[in-house]
Enzyme design. Structure first.
Site, PDB file in Angstrom:
ATOM      1  N   ARG A 151      18.112  -1.708  19.484  1.00 49.28           N
ATOM      2  CA  ARG A 151      19.006  -2.228  18.430  1.00 49.28           C
ATOM      3  C   ARG A 151      20.839  -1.671  19.609  1.00 49.28           C
ATOM      4  NH1 ARG A 151      22.829  -2.364  15.158  1.00 49.28           N
ATOM      5  NH2 ARG A 151      22.624  -1.320  13.295  1.00 49.28           N
TER       6      ARG A 151
ATOM      7  N   SER B  76      -3.443  28.807  -2.358  1.00 54.14           N
ATOM      8  CA  SER B  76      -3.387  29.412  -1.177  1.00 54.14           C
ATOM      9  C   SER B  76      -3.878  30.790  -1.979  1.00 54.14           C
ATOM     10  CB  SER B  76      -2.173  29.568  -1.539  1.00 54.14           C
ATOM     11  OG  SER B  76      -1.142  28.372  -1.272  1.00 54.14           O
TER      12      SER B  76
ATOM     13  N   GLU C 275      -4.298  23.135   3.757  1.00 55.61           N
ATOM     14  CA  GLU C 275      -5.149  23.926   4.406  1.00 55.61           C
ATOM     15  C   GLU C 275      -3.592  24.897   4.611  1.00 55.61           C
ATOM     16  OE1 GLU C 275      -7.466  22.916   7.587  1.00 55.61           O
ATOM     17  OE2 GLU C 275      -8.208  20.727   6.770  1.00 55.61           O
TER      18      GLU C 275
ATOM     19  N   LEU D 250     -12.883  23.298  -2.518  1.00 52.76           N
ATOM     20  CA  LEU D 250     -11.977  25.058  -2.851  1.00 52.76           C
ATOM     21  C   LEU D 250     -10.972  25.422  -3.619  1.00 52.76           C
ATOM     22  CD1 LEU D 250     -11.446  27.977  -1.609  1.00 52.76           C
ATOM     23  CD2 LEU D 250     -10.163  26.523   0.709  1.00 52.76           C
TER      24      LEU D 250
ATOM     25  N   GLY E 173      19.391   2.418   8.304  1.00 55.98           N
ATOM     26  CA  GLY E 173      18.920   1.640   7.116  1.00 55.98           C
ATOM     27  C   GLY E 173      17.415   1.484   7.116  1.00 55.98           C
TER      28      GLY E 173
END
Length: 382
Positions: free
Chosen positions: A271, A137, A366, A130, A343
């Site tokens: 953590r 668009s 899409e 397409l 990080g």
């Protein structure tokens, strides 16, 4: 059965499917996702296993090799896959929504019997051509041309960003082309057709294990019988395909959003900083709580759109809302998950880094965010 679709209660068959795909995603897809992403390689072995499971045939009747399910079943599978690897999820989504669905909706009985069994079994893939350099668009701006020459169409033009268009198992691409001064039609172009050129794969920010190419048509010749659907109805037909596809993309994006939550919860529990798990600090806990709220809202939105579609009700606006809400949830959650990881979130070995790179395209493909806002505002009469 569709009256029971909700985020808190699902019929047993849907739950069983969801759980089966969840196990598959965790045990088969997740272990190889990082390597395929790093190497930019297409996951043929994963696709073959999805085919064996029947995932490509979920919404299609058994007479065409399908599983006899519905589109919501496909969405549940896409959500589970999207949690761990968006590249694999988009391969399934595009293979069904953009590859097989146009044949199922608009093909002749002969075309369906010839093409669908391989697609629904995952033995073959198909693309949907397409988008063009000047027609994204603004899909009505299609410049690719198909001229009738005797018993053939002769196609000239180009397409870009076409998924599943250049794999070793790609069987054909359905392309939109101008077949008259004011008409757009869709035509099936088999792989290997002379004059059909698959350009080298893109160097993308994300979705690195997904197959994506530009396509060139240099006088590609195919029989007139390769017309898909009624001549001149191509524009209307691909709008229907995109409406359905937006629900599927919303499901994939919901999976990505939830995957970021799941990774963040596990990391925040393990953590430690200043003597305790970082999840004990409100700055982290509240951030993850908002992420969960976004994922749940996205899930409710795509469930609502899928229900409307399955019940035969208008669903264009609901599909746009689902796509908008879910794609933004995926991107926002990916950003917040990266922050939770600190990080480490900037390191590619962590799944949240891959989600951060992958999720942006969900706000573009899409139908961009801006297109969804335009469609929703039109639905409001604005």
């Amino acid at each position: 059965m569709t009256e029971y679709l909700s985020t808190t209660t699902l019929p047993e068959d849907y739950r069983d499917l969801r759980d089966t795909v969840r196990d598959f995603a965790q045990s088969v897809v997740a272990p190889v996702a990082a390597q395929h992403d790093r190497d930019h390689t297409f996951p043929y072995e994963v696709v073959a296993k999805m085919g064996e499971m029947g995932l490509f045939g979920l919404p299609f009747p058994e007479e065409y090799g399908g599983m006899g399910g519905d589109y919501f079943a496909l969405c549940l599978a896409l959500e589970e896959l999207g949690k761990v690897d968006q590249s694999v999820a988009i391969t399934l989504e595009a293979g069904v929504s953009l590859g097989a669905m146009p044949i199922y909706h608009f093909g002749t009985e002969e075309q369906k019997k010839a093409l669908l069994p391989d697609l629904t079994a995952g033995r073959a893939l198909a693309g949907f051509g397409l988008t063009e350099p000047e027609a994204g668009s603004d899909a009505g701006g299609t410049r690719t041309v198909a001229k009738q020459d005797g018993d053939d169409w002769v196609i000239s033009g180009s397409k870009q960003f076409i998924t599943n268009s250049g794999t070793d198992i790609t069987k054909f691409v359905t392309v939109t082309a101008r077949t008259g001064e004011n008409e757009i039609s869709t035509i099936i172009v088999p792989s290997g057709t002379e004059g059909f050129i698959v350009e080298p794969g893109y160097n993308k920010v994300g979705w690195n294990a997904s197959d994506t190419h530009a396509l060139t048509f240099d006088g590609a010749r195919v029989p007139l019988d390769n017309l898909l659907g009624e001549r001149g109805r191509g524009y209307a037909n691909f709008l229907r395909i995109l409406d359905e596809g937006r629900i599927a993309i919303a499901a994939l994006a919901t999976g990505a959003a939830q995957g970021c939550v799941d990774e963040s919860v596990a990391y925040a529990k393990g953590r430690h900083a200043f003597g305790k798990p970082i999840g004990k600090y409100q700055a982290i806990a509240f951030k993850i709580a908002r992420m969960q709220a976004r994922a749940q809202m996205a899930r409710a939105a795509y469930y609502d759109a899928a229900m409307a579609m399955l019940q035969g009700k208008p669903f264009k606006e609901q599909a746009s809302i689902a796509k908008l809400v879910a794609s933004e949830a995926a991107m926002d959650n990916a950003r917040d998950a990266t922050q939770v990881f600190g990080g480490s979130g900037f390191m590619n070995e962590y799944p949240v880094a891959r989600h951060y790179r992958d999720s942006k395209i969900l706000e573009i493909g899409e139908g961009t965010t801006e297109v969804q806002l335009m469609l929703i505002s039109r639905g409001l009469g604005l």
